[in-house]
Motif scaffolding. Structure first.
Motif, PDB file in Angstrom:
ATOM      1  N   THR A  10      41.097  54.247  50.964  1.00 21.47           N
ATOM      2  CA  THR A  10      40.916  52.799  50.897  1.00 21.47           C
ATOM      3  C   THR A  10      39.754  52.388  51.778  1.00 21.47           C
ATOM      4  OG1 THR A  10      43.286  52.516  50.515  1.00 21.47           O
ATOM      5  CG2 THR A  10      42.085  50.589  51.273  1.00 21.47           C
ATOM      6  N   TYR A  11      38.953  51.467  51.283  1.00 19.33           N
ATOM      7  CA  TYR A  11      37.877  50.950  52.104  1.00 19.33           C
ATOM      8  C   TYR A  11      37.598  49.489  51.753  1.00 19.33           C
ATOM      9  CZ  TYR A  11      34.055  50.727  48.698  1.00 19.33           C
ATOM     10  OH  TYR A  11      33.242  50.375  47.659  1.00 19.33           O
ATOM     11  N   SER A  12      36.952  48.791  52.677  1.00 14.23           N
ATOM     12  CA  SER A  12      36.531  47.402  52.486  1.00 14.23           C
ATOM     13  C   SER A  12      35.033  47.314  52.688  1.00 14.23           C
ATOM     14  CB  SER A  12      37.236  46.480  53.481  1.00 14.23           C
ATOM     15  OG  SER A  12      38.626  46.453  53.253  1.00 14.23           O
ATOM     16  N   CYS A  13      34.393  46.451  51.914  1.00 18.08           N
ATOM     17  CA  CYS A  13      32.954  46.245  52.057  1.00 18.08           C
ATOM     18  C   CYS A  13      32.598  44.847  51.576  1.00 18.08           C
ATOM     19  CB  CYS A  13      32.170  47.283  51.270  1.00 18.08           C
ATOM     20  SG  CYS A  13      32.313  47.100  49.485  1.00 18.08           S
ATOM     21  N   LYS A  14      31.418  44.397  51.966  1.00 21.75           N
ATOM     22  CA  LYS A  14      30.918  43.101  51.521  1.00 21.75           C
ATOM     23  C   LYS A  14      30.187  43.297  50.196  1.00 21.75           C
ATOM     24  CE  LYS A  14      28.427  39.169  53.437  1.00 21.75           C
ATOM     25  NZ  LYS A  14      27.680  38.684  54.597  1.00 21.75           N
ATOM     26  N   ASN A  15      30.530  42.491  49.191  1.00 24.81           N
ATOM     27  CA  ASN A  15      29.874  42.635  47.889  1.00 24.81           C
ATOM     28  C   ASN A  15      28.636  41.749  47.798  1.00 24.81           C
ATOM     29  OD1 ASN A  15      30.690  40.017  47.166  1.00 24.81           O
ATOM     30  ND2 ASN A  15      32.376  40.708  45.894  1.00 24.81           N
ATOM     31  N   ASP A  16      27.976  41.758  46.649  1.00 24.25           N
ATOM     32  CA  ASP A  16      26.742  40.996  46.444  1.00 24.25           C
ATOM     33  C   ASP A  16      26.953  39.479  46.480  1.00 24.25           C
ATOM     34  OD1 ASP A  16      25.392  43.382  46.164  1.00 24.25           O
ATOM     35  OD2 ASP A  16      25.479  43.366  43.978  1.00 24.25           O
ATOM     36  N   PHE A  17      28.194  39.037  46.397  1.00 25.40           N
ATOM     37  CA  PHE A  17      28.499  37.600  46.401  1.00 25.40           C
ATOM     38  C   PHE A  17      28.980  37.126  47.762  1.00 25.40           C
ATOM     39  CE2 PHE A  17      29.188  39.241  42.091  1.00 25.40           C
ATOM     40  CZ  PHE A  17      28.248  38.484  41.415  1.00 25.40           C
ATOM     41  N   GLY A  18      28.881  37.987  48.776  1.00 23.08           N
ATOM     42  CA  GLY A  18      29.274  37.615  50.125  1.00 23.08           C
ATOM     43  C   GLY A  18      30.773  37.637  50.354  1.00 23.08           C
ATOM     44  N   LYS A  19      31.498  38.323  49.497  1.00 21.36           N
ATOM     45  CA  LYS A  19      32.951  38.426  49.632  1.00 21.36           C
ATOM     46  C   LYS A  19      33.315  39.838  50.068  1.00 21.36           C
ATOM     47  CE  LYS A  19      33.577  34.953  46.122  1.00 21.36           C
ATOM     48  NZ  LYS A  19      34.610  33.980  46.218  1.00 21.36           N
ATOM     49  N   VAL A  20      34.459  39.963  50.717  1.00 26.75           N
ATOM     50  CA  VAL A  20      34.929  41.266  51.164  1.00 26.75           C
ATOM     51  C   VAL A  20      35.860  41.843  50.111  1.00 26.75           C
ATOM     52  CG1 VAL A  20      36.231  42.509  52.916  1.00 26.75           C
ATOM     53  CG2 VAL A  20      34.727  40.646  53.589  1.00 26.75           C
ATOM     54  N   GLU A  21      35.525  43.019  49.604  1.00 26.89           N
ATOM     55  CA  GLU A  21      36.359  43.713  48.620  1.00 26.89           C
ATOM     56  C   GLU A  21      37.121  44.834  49.316  1.00 26.89           C
ATOM     57  OE1 GLU A  21      34.043  45.302  45.432  1.00 26.89           O
ATOM     58  OE2 GLU A  21      33.381  43.329  44.759  1.00 26.89           O
ATOM     59  N   THR A  22      38.365  44.984  48.930  1.00 27.42           N
ATOM     60  CA  THR A  22      39.159  46.116  49.402  1.00 27.42           C
ATOM     61  C   THR A  22      39.658  46.852  48.172  1.00 27.42           C
ATOM     62  OG1 THR A  22      39.834  44.912  51.374  1.00 27.42           O
ATOM     63  CG2 THR A  22      41.146  46.830  50.772  1.00 27.42           C
ATOM     64  N   ARG A  23      39.386  48.141  48.126  1.00 27.81           N
ATOM     65  CA  ARG A  23      39.786  48.947  46.975  1.00 27.81           C
ATOM     66  C   ARG A  23      40.102  50.355  47.422  1.00 27.81           C
ATOM     67  NH1 ARG A  23      35.560  48.605  42.668  1.00 27.81           N
ATOM     68  NH2 ARG A  23      35.169  46.511  43.332  1.00 27.81           N
ATOM     69  N   SER A  24      40.839  51.049  46.586  1.00 23.49           N
ATOM     70  CA  SER A  24      41.208  52.434  46.871  1.00 23.49           C
ATOM     71  C   SER A  24      40.602  53.351  45.819  1.00 23.49           C
ATOM     72  CB  SER A  24      42.731  52.592  46.847  1.00 23.49           C
ATOM     73  OG  SER A  24      43.309  51.826  47.871  1.00 23.49           O
ATOM     74  N   TYR A  25      40.335  54.578  46.241  1.00 25.62           N
ATOM     75  CA  TYR A  25      39.765  55.581  45.353  1.00 25.62           C
ATOM     76  C   TYR A  25      40.577  56.864  45.414  1.00 25.62           C
ATOM     77  CZ  TYR A  25      35.426  52.976  44.724  1.00 25.62           C
ATOM     78  OH  TYR A  25      34.501  52.036  44.382  1.00 25.62           O
ATOM     79  N   ILE A  26      40.648  57.527  44.283  1.00 23.33           N
ATOM     80  CA  ILE A  26      41.165  58.892  44.195  1.00 23.33           C
ATOM     81  C   ILE A  26      40.123  59.681  43.420  1.00 23.33           C
ATOM     82  CG2 ILE A  26      42.894  60.396  43.132  1.00 23.33           C
ATOM     83  CD1 ILE A  26      44.997  58.356  43.757  1.00 23.33           C
ATOM     84  N   SER A  27      39.622  60.729  44.034  1.00 21.74           N
ATOM     85  CA  SER A  27      38.622  61.597  43.395  1.00 21.74           C
ATOM     86  C   SER A  27      37.464  60.813  42.782  1.00 21.74           C
ATOM     87  CB  SER A  27      39.290  62.473  42.333  1.00 21.74           C
ATOM     88  OG  SER A  27      40.274  63.274  42.943  1.00 21.74           O
ATOM     89  N   GLY A  28      36.982  59.786  43.516  1.00 28.48           N
ATOM     90  CA  GLY A  28      35.821  59.027  43.085  1.00 28.48           C
ATOM     91  C   GLY A  28      36.088  57.899  42.107  1.00 28.48           C
ATOM     92  N   LYS A  29      37.341  57.696  41.724  1.00 31.52           N
ATOM     93  CA  LYS A  29      37.674  56.634  40.765  1.00 31.52           C
ATOM     94  C   LYS A  29      38.536  55.576  41.439  1.00 31.52           C
ATOM     95  CE  LYS A  29      37.375  59.528  36.713  1.00 31.52           C
ATOM     96  NZ  LYS A  29      37.978  59.989  35.501  1.00 31.52           N
ATOM     97  N   ASN A  30      38.262  54.287  41.087  1.00 33.33           N
ATOM     98  CA  ASN A  30      39.127  53.218  41.588  1.00 33.33           C
ATOM     99  C   ASN A  30      40.558  53.513  41.178  1.00 33.33           C
ATOM    100  OD1 ASN A  30      37.322  51.287  42.795  1.00 33.33           O
ATOM    101  ND2 ASN A  30      36.564  50.860  40.740  1.00 33.33           N
ATOM    102  N   HIS A  31      41.468  53.379  42.127  1.00 35.16           N
ATOM    103  CA  HIS A  31      42.872  53.631  41.820  1.00 35.16           C
ATOM    104  C   HIS A  31      43.740  52.843  42.785  1.00 35.16           C
ATOM    105  CE1 HIS A  31      46.201  55.833  40.034  1.00 35.16           C
ATOM    106  NE2 HIS A  31      46.701  55.931  41.248  1.00 35.16           N
TER     107      HIS A  31
END
Length: 109
Positions: A10-31
């Motif tokens: 799981t990681y969080s980052c700032k997107n191109d619209f100035g919002k913070v996204e939090t998402r999880s990955y398994i083997s390089g794919k959003n999950h």
């Protein structure tokens, strides 16, 4: 947060619209759960779910006041079922029905 050279966890980052996204990955794919918040606020502006890179289930967009803007559902990455849109005051604007990503004709009078 990489495993065998692919995003993992799981990681969080700032997107191109100035919002913070939090998402999880398994083997390089959003999950798993996905959500987006305005920077400096604890208000969710978008929430949804992925299964191995494919959007599934309910995805909901919110206005800054916390009311729903849109709600739509995915099945195997395609729009499926009822989708709705509301004004920022909460008044329903439209309802559409989808089957395998295709908009079905409405039964309006």
């Amino acid at each position: 947060k990489y495993k065998n050279g692919l995003l993992h966890g799981t990681y969080s980052c700032k997107n191109d619209f100035g919002k913070v996204e939090t998402r999880s990955y398994i083997s390089g794919k959003n999950h798993g759960s996905f959500w987006c918040k305005n920077c400096g606020e604890n208000k969710i502006t978008l929430t949804g779910q992925y299964e191995y890179g494919v959007p599934v289930g309910a995805w909901i967009d919110f206005y800054p006041n916390g009311k729903k803007a849109f709600e739509h559902n995915y099945k195997s990455g395609q729009l499926e079922g009822i989708a709705k849109s509301w004004t920022s005051e909460g008044t329903l604007i439209w309802t559409k029905k989808y089957k395998k990503g295709i908009t079905l004709p409405s039964k309006e009078k």
